[in-house]
Write an enzyme that holds these catalytic residues in place. Structure first.
Site: not given
Ligand code: GAL
Length: 380
Positions: A129, A204, A341
């Site tokens: 991420h 997210h 996602e």
């Protein structure tokens, strides 16, 4: 004659006031980050009864209030009451934009045009991420609220400098959220760069359609529009294979309760549902939205349909939630929410050119575009 003029003046004045009033989107303070930036919270409303709150730190969704089949509203997104919560270790990217590369890159390494790049490894041996201190979930973005065609939204923008978190290129990004009167959150991403780079932007948000803080999502029923998924190794890096979901607990082609087979995955490296699904695009053109997922809470009747132009969706079942304290004194138990996602596949930078794998490279002169729609509704 005088009366007519007065009427014209009055109408013009009234329409100016009405126009101005309509353009005002409520904004309030949401606290200050540890390094002193002011964080703000915008409240967007739709005529269909959806209320969404967005903050500029992480360009994040803080809450989503949506009616059930009887019109009763609940907040279906996990989050915190102020920015301090988002800066605490209990935060697991709740509602934020993640990137520059959402999901994992093996060893934090990739090659582009013959050059080797090393990113920060913040998830065991891998990059996750977007890295550490300057990943996009931690940035305070510029915000521009807007109202257009009776719909409200906020456009967030940020330029990530060349080399930030180890990624090449000055990357100019916008993330535009629109709350439509059909009770949809439309997220439109765009980015340009001045050097070749890799990217995978996504949101997210964690959903529990019975309301955040409800103890489980085991009874939620999920349908995923995917015949295949990307199997992973011990550290959740794809093996490169695109494997059929048939005869596995990952087969959600027919609506299935999430809790029905999840325990078959508890002892695997994913620890439950935490997989990238290869969406069936069935010849859809680039940029065309297809249905990725439909999530239903049979008790409240609330539904969430996810549409996207991306090739994949990560279905993450909240395996790392650990009972932390969230908004309004609620706690977030293990597997009490899920994320959907929309994305290119994890570790795509190390699988470029492989059959079935998507492009994740952005070059100068090109524009990255990604649309994801979270559409809320009800079922009887
Ligand atoms: C998800 C990822 C999980 C976990 C989570 C954050 O996107 O698939 O493995 O890292 O983010 O806690």
């Amino acid at each position: 004659m005088l009366r007519v003029i007065n009427l014209v003046v009055f109408t013009a004045a009234f329409s100016t006031i009405a126009h101005r009033a309509a353009a005002v989107i409520p904004v309030e303070g949401f606290g200050q980050t540890k390094d002193g930036s002011q964080v703000k919270l915008w409240t967007l409303n739709s005529k269909g009864g959806l209320t969404v709150r967005l903050m500029n730190r992480g360009a994040a969704i803080v809450s989503i209030e949506v009616p059930d089949r009887d019109g009763k509203k609940a907040d279906v997104a996990l989050g915190f009451d102020d920015v301090a919560g988002y800066e605490s270790p209990d935060n697991q990217y709740f509602g934020t934009i993640v990137g520059r590369y959402g999901n994992r890159i093996a060893g934090g390494k990739f090659q582009l045009d013959g050059k080797q790049y090393q990113l920060f490894t913040n998830d065991g041996p891998n990059h996750l991420h977007g890295g550490d201190g300057r990943s996009l979930d931690k940035i305070v973005w510029q915000a521009e609220p807007f109202e257009s065609g009776g719909q409200q939204g906020v456009t967030f923008s940020y330029t990530s400098p060349d080399g930030e978190e180890g990624y090449p290129g000055n990357l100019k990004m916008t993330v535009k959220y629109t709350v439509s009167n059909k009770n949809e959150i439309r997220i439109e991403y765009a980015a340009t760069t001045d050097k070749p780079t890799v990217l995978n932007l996504t949101n997210h948000a964690y959903f529990n359609l019975a309301g955040h803080g409800s103890p489980t999502i085991n009874e939620h029923v999920l349908r995923l529009n995917a015949d295949r998924y990307t199997p992973v190794d011990e550290t959740l890096i794809p093996t490169g294979e695109l494997a059929p979901v048939a005869d596995t607990p990952l087969d959600f082609r027919q609506p299935t309760a999430i809790g029905k087979r999840v325990d078959e995955l508890t002892a695997t490296s994913a620890k439950g549902y935490d997989h990238n699904f290869v969406l069936n695009r069935d010849g859809a053109a680039a940029g065309e939205l297809v249905e990725a997922a439909v999530l239903v809470d049979p008790k409240s009747g609330r539904t969430l349909t996810v549409l996207t132009d991306q090739p994949g969706v990560q279905f993450y079942g909240g395996n790392f939630l650990k009972g932390q304290a969230g908004k309004q004194g609620k706690t977030y138990a293990h597997r009490s929410a899920c994320c959907l996602e929309t994305q290119v596949f994890p570790d795509s930078p190390n699988n470029q050119g492989k059959e079935g794998w998507p492009n994740c490279v952005l070059r100068p002169g090109e524009t990255y575009k990604h649309t994801c729609v979270y559409a809320f509704g009800t079922a009887r």
